[in-house]
Enzyme design. Structure first.
Site, mmCIF file in Angstrom:
data_model
loop_
_atom_site.group_PDB
_atom_site.id
_atom_site.type_symbol
_atom_site.label_atom_id
_atom_site.label_comp_id
_atom_site.label_asym_id
_atom_site.label_seq_id
_atom_site.Cartn_x
_atom_site.Cartn_y
_atom_site.Cartn_z
ATOM 1 N N LEU B 43 0.842 -1.236 0.041
ATOM 2 C CA LEU B 43 0.047 -0.119 -0.083
ATOM 3 C C LEU B 43 0.809 1.227 -0.020
ATOM 4 C CD1 LEU B 43 -2.774 -0.904 2.315
ATOM 5 C CD2 LEU B 43 -2.962 -0.768 -0.012
ATOM 6 N N ALA B 44 1.805 1.268 0.811
ATOM 7 C CA ALA B 44 2.805 2.508 0.935
ATOM 8 C C ALA B 44 3.412 2.745 -0.227
ATOM 9 C CB ALA B 44 3.606 2.512 2.025
ATOM 10 N N ARG B 337 -5.751 -4.488 21.095
ATOM 11 C CA ARG B 337 -4.709 -5.718 20.791
ATOM 12 C C ARG B 337 -3.991 -5.815 22.039
ATOM 13 N NH1 ARG B 337 -3.909 -4.772 14.482
ATOM 14 N NH2 ARG B 337 -6.061 -5.098 13.917
ATOM 15 N N ARG B 442 -0.405 -0.584 17.874
ATOM 16 C CA ARG B 442 -1.277 0.111 16.865
ATOM 17 C C ARG B 442 -2.812 -0.366 17.010
ATOM 18 N NH1 ARG B 442 -3.551 -1.813 12.177
ATOM 19 N NH2 ARG B 442 -2.110 -3.722 12.133
#
Lengths: 261, 644
Positions: B43-44, B337, B442
């Site tokens: 994606l990046a 998480r 994250r």
């Protein structure tokens, strides 16, 4: 460590594997034995075992493409016992598990066989033809920035869902390998349908289908004879209906085409 | 070296707008005179390569895959966050910013996170325009769901394969630029070194994986979008090829590595089934929206389940402990998480784990199946349930899933400033490869957001600032630095082939993974970390004297590829341990057992550790130097994270 099924018995298997040093050297089938294969293993983990054995024995391991090992990247591409991705329906090789085989089985493992997919080495093939087909038109021509709000255009849910279904193609090439003509129609049709269904794709639908088909032919893929083995072997269930959509898109594009060549 | 994060002055909400105005622009006619290398096409990388090419730069995009579309972004399941507030449920840019800073346990840079939240809204628009088929409501508008750690519904998704659809969108934009000739695509090319000229990044060395040919490539700037290093643990949810080599080689050339010990352990993965296990498979966090996490109340009952004497679906409600709902009534099964993972580990440590190994907890869908029916559940999670059944041979519609935490994402990465530039001028890092936005933990559906934010909407602006100050003279590979770097790569290949030892790269990798998981995993302590450091050093010595690689360097040689990656993982592993040792606090995914609250939650030390640890390479076998970037929080109040 025991698996989820501690009673599963390990298996001994005979593997017939295609070995080919590189594109310009002829290949052949070579027989290997693997022992104590757990039914809980994935097919690629079984090949990992073979490769570790080969490496310890000082032999060059078998090259094969793989990466995510969760059925989504489309890298793995083995033709197992004469079927794309092996015997289990709707499954990539990496998600195929050894519990689908039995102790004593002989398993034949080949690369995808198609002129448009030359062998790199052993079981790894070159599928860059697929990239070139996408480059010929598998996109909507928008630059980054300056686009309308995501909710500017409402898209009926059933249309969005159908576009999504077509868009789930993982580009593995199983359809080509399964087809007696090595046709890429299912792959091309998935992208053409996705973008033809969505309002964002409509402005370019004519040039897109013409250019992608032209590139597909240039790459040396065969013609489609509507047998349907592509869809039957597709690990993510891309429907044959997409080929019907592709044909309709192509005919209507050609009928009104500006490209007279 | 003093770390300058280059955070713009002014109020938080105005920083990015002001900065975009203040960065230098490259004249449109001059853009075609600049070459930019982008390494990685996830994606990046794909979004950066496409966007830079659209602006007029000449882009060279590199991937070790056979196609850009295979990058591991493709496997992201759950979704992508954006502060659209389409659901009218109180979301805003500030709330997404706030949630991300808090979720990261206050170890992220405020200005970067705010910018991320700001551009999040544009990402959705961009993807829709590309033809990304997001889930929609019956009225035709985009659907949202809530996702781990958030109390608003801001997650956009495409069933359980959002990453795939977003990557195919970015890949299509990239393919379009390849067709236009603005991107030259190099597939099956693995970056093995960075080339520096006069202290600036000027190119890369690659090995073509099919022919073995070592090549050099020059550009005015280099962007690394090479992903995370979770595979240092051997078993993780990362794809098999994911590795740290590109980032690590850049680190050894002078790019600081930030917060390497911040790794994320994802709570919902399919448990390990045997020693042959090659990777772990994630079950999307979205499942926690509807699944309930539990273990048997007593160790006796757990023991009977493990032996197969009792089926989980037959255990009475009164004999079950829905431990997340019990301990965190406000967030329940949706706690972040790190919290969910640690609690699952604690249950198993108490002897209440399930599955034949005892290293699993249940994720139960009986209630939602009763509420909306199996068909409804299949609509939402069909592909995940099918994947679970393929792997485990158990039907999750009838029997609760078994899940266990697994390494999933690395918040640490190359240190970058506000412009995403590393400490090497002209070298940028985007996506998971950098450290910038997620702090010590994250939040779900934020990785896709960050990768695309960096690539579509940040780097196209900030790289211009650097290029505008660089002369638009053609660059080539004639400088001796290229030949030198190339020779280094070739010598290393020769060295790996010449050892002809007895242990395979996979054996070394598994040994490393075992050390990392045991001593630098979900819980760490000083004694274990010190032990791990010695073990890793021993392993490294053994590797360089005993690794076995067959074949040659002039062919497709997957063992050779692996060996090179494992060698770099071993070095990074030691730095992760150093970093974990130096951070005498617990925060997010970094849980030091010595530092916990009486309830067993992570105990931060904001007075002494509210900084980014940026490690500076000092040469072979030299201890790395710790540089600190102090974090200042002007817009959020630092509190003990509480999800109760």
């Amino acid at each position: 460590m025991a698996g989820s099924n501690p009673n599963a018995k390990p298996m001994n298997l005979t593997l017939n594997v295609w070995r080919q040093p590189n594109r310009s050297t002829e290949g052949k089938m070579v027989e290997y034995k693997v022992k104590d294969i757990s039914p809980e293993m994935s097919f690629l983990e079984m090949l990992d075992v073979l490769n570790e054995d080969l490496l310890h024995a000082g032999t060059d391991p078998v090259a094969f493409d793989h990466d995510c090992r969760e059925g989504i990247c489309g890298s793995c591409d083995l033709f197992i016992n004469g079927r794309s991705h092996g015997p289990e329906k709707g499954t990539t090789t990496c998600q195929l598990h050894m519990r689908k085989f039995s102790d004593g089985d002989t398993i034949t493992i080949e690369p995808w066989r198609a002129n448009a997919f030359p062998v790199n080495k052993d079981l790894s093939v070159d599928r860059s033809a697929f990239d070139r087909i996408i480059q010929a038109g598998g996109y909507v021509s928008v630059n980054t920035g300056g686009v309308p709000d995501g909710n500017e255009i409402a898209i009926p849910k059933d249309i969005a869902d159908r576009a999504f279904e077509a868009a789930t193609c993982i580009g593995c090439g199983a359809c080509v390998a399964a087809c007696k003509n090595a046709s890429a129609m299912l792959f091309v049709s998935a992208k053409v349908s996705q973008l033809a269904l969505l309002p964002q794709g409509k402005p370019e639908r004519k040039t897109r289908v013409e250019n992608m088909i032209e590139q597909m032919d240039k790459e040396g893929f065969g013609a489609c004879s509507n047998i349907g083995s592509c869809a039957a072997e597709c690990p993510v269930g891309i429907s044959l209906e997409n080929i019907a959509i592709l044909n309709r898109e192509y005919i209507s594009a050609k009928a009104t085409s500006n490209n007279l060549a | 070296m003093l770390l300058d994060s280059k955070i713009p002055e002014g109020p938080l909400a105005e920083k990015w707008e002001k900065h975009k105005f203040n960065v230098k622009l490259v004249n449109p006619a001059n853009k075609r005179k600049y070459d930019v290398i982008v390494v990685g096409t996830g994606l990046a990388g794909s979004s950066a390569a496409a966007s830079l090419a659209e602006l007029g730069y000449n882009v060279k995009a590199f991937t070790y895959h056979d196609s850009p579309r295979r990058a591991h972004s493709i496997a992201a399941q759950g979704g992508i966050n954006a502060a659209k507030n389409y659901q009218n449920d109180g979301d805003s840019i500030f709330r997404l910013f706030y949630d991300t800073v808090k979720g990261g346990d206050y170890r992220a840079r405020e200005a970067n996170v705010y910018r991320l939240a700001q551009v999040s809204v544009s990402i959705i628009d961009q993807c829709v325009a590309q033809g990304v088929p997001f889930a929609r409501e019956y009225g035709g508008l985009l659907a949202n769901r809530s996702f781990g750690g958030a109390q608003v519904s801001r997650t956009f998704y495409a069933r359980g394969q959002t990453g795939q659809q977003l990557l195919l969108g970015a890949y299509s934009a990239l393919s379009r630029q390849v067709a236009y000739g603005k991107v030259k695509l190099y597939t099956r090319s693995e970056m093995l070194d960075l080339v520096m000229v006069d202290g600036q990044a000027r190119g890369i060395v690659t090995r073509h994986l099919i022919t073995g040919e070592v090549e050099t490539h020059a550009a005015h700037a280099v962007v690394l979008a090479t992903g995370g290093y979770g595979n240092v643990f051997y078993l993780s949810t990362n794809a098999k090829y994911c590795n740290t080599t590109a980032a690590w080689r850049a680190h050894k050339k002078g790019a600081f590595f930030a917060n390497p010990c911040f790794t994320q352990i994802h709570p919902t993965c399919i448990p390990v089934s045997g020693d042959y296990q090659s990777k772990l498979t994630l079950m999307s966090e979205s499942l926690r929206n509807d699944g309930r996490v539990w273990v048997p109340k007593t160790t006796e009952m757990a023991e009977r389940v493990r032996k197969g004497e009792v089926k989980p679906q037959d255990i009475a409600e009164t004999d079950r402990d829905y431990f997340l709902e019990r301990k965190y009534p406000a967030f329940g099964n949706l706690v972040p998480r790190d919290v969910a993972s640690r609690n699952a580990k604690q249950m198993c440590d108490e002897g209440r784990g399930v599955g034949s190994t005892g290293l699993a907890v249940y994720l139960d869908f009986a209630e939602i199946i009763q509420r909306i029916g199996a068909e409804g559940v299949s609509q939402k999670y069909g592909n995940l349930f099918a994947m679970y059944e393929k792997i485990t041979d158990e039907n999750p519609y009838e029997r609760p899933m078994r899940i266990y935490p697994a390494v999933h994402y690395t918040m640490g990465g190359l240190w970058v400033d506000y412009n995403l530039q590393t400490t090497i001028p002209g070298l940028y890092a985007t996506g998971e490869c950098n450290f910038s936005d997620h702090g010590a933990n994250r939040l779900g559906a934020s990785a896709l957001m960050q990768g695309l934010a960096d690539g579509y909407f940040v780097i196209p602006y900030t790289i211009g600032d650097y290029l505008a100050a660089t002369a638009p003279k053609p660059v080539d590979t004639q400088h001796p630095a290229f030949a030198e770097a190339k020779a280094g790569v070739e010598a290393r290949t020769e060295q790996l082939l010449a050892i002809k030892g007895t242990r395979t790269p996979d054996q070394f990798h598994k040994a490393l993974g075992h050390i990392m998981w045991e001593y630098c995993g979900m819980a760490r302590n000083a004694e274990g970390l010190q032990f791990a450091k010695k073990e890793i050093q021993r392993l490294r010595k053994e590797f360089w004297s005993d690794v076995r690689v067959a074949g040659t360097g002039e062919e497709l040689n997957q063992t050779l590829e692996k060996a090179g990656r494992v060698a770099d993982f071993i070095e990074l592993g030691e730095l992760m341990v150093d970093d974990a040792l130096a951070r005498n606090e617990s925060c997010g995914g970094h849980f030091r057992e010595e530092y916990q609250t009486p309830e067993g939650e992570a105990l931060r030390d904001d007075e002494n550790y509210a900084y980014v640890a940026a490690w500076e390479y000092q040469g072979e076998n030299q201890p790395e130097k710790l540089n600190k970037e102090e974090l200042t929080f002007e817009n959020v109040k630092l509190t003990q994270r509480s999800y109760k």
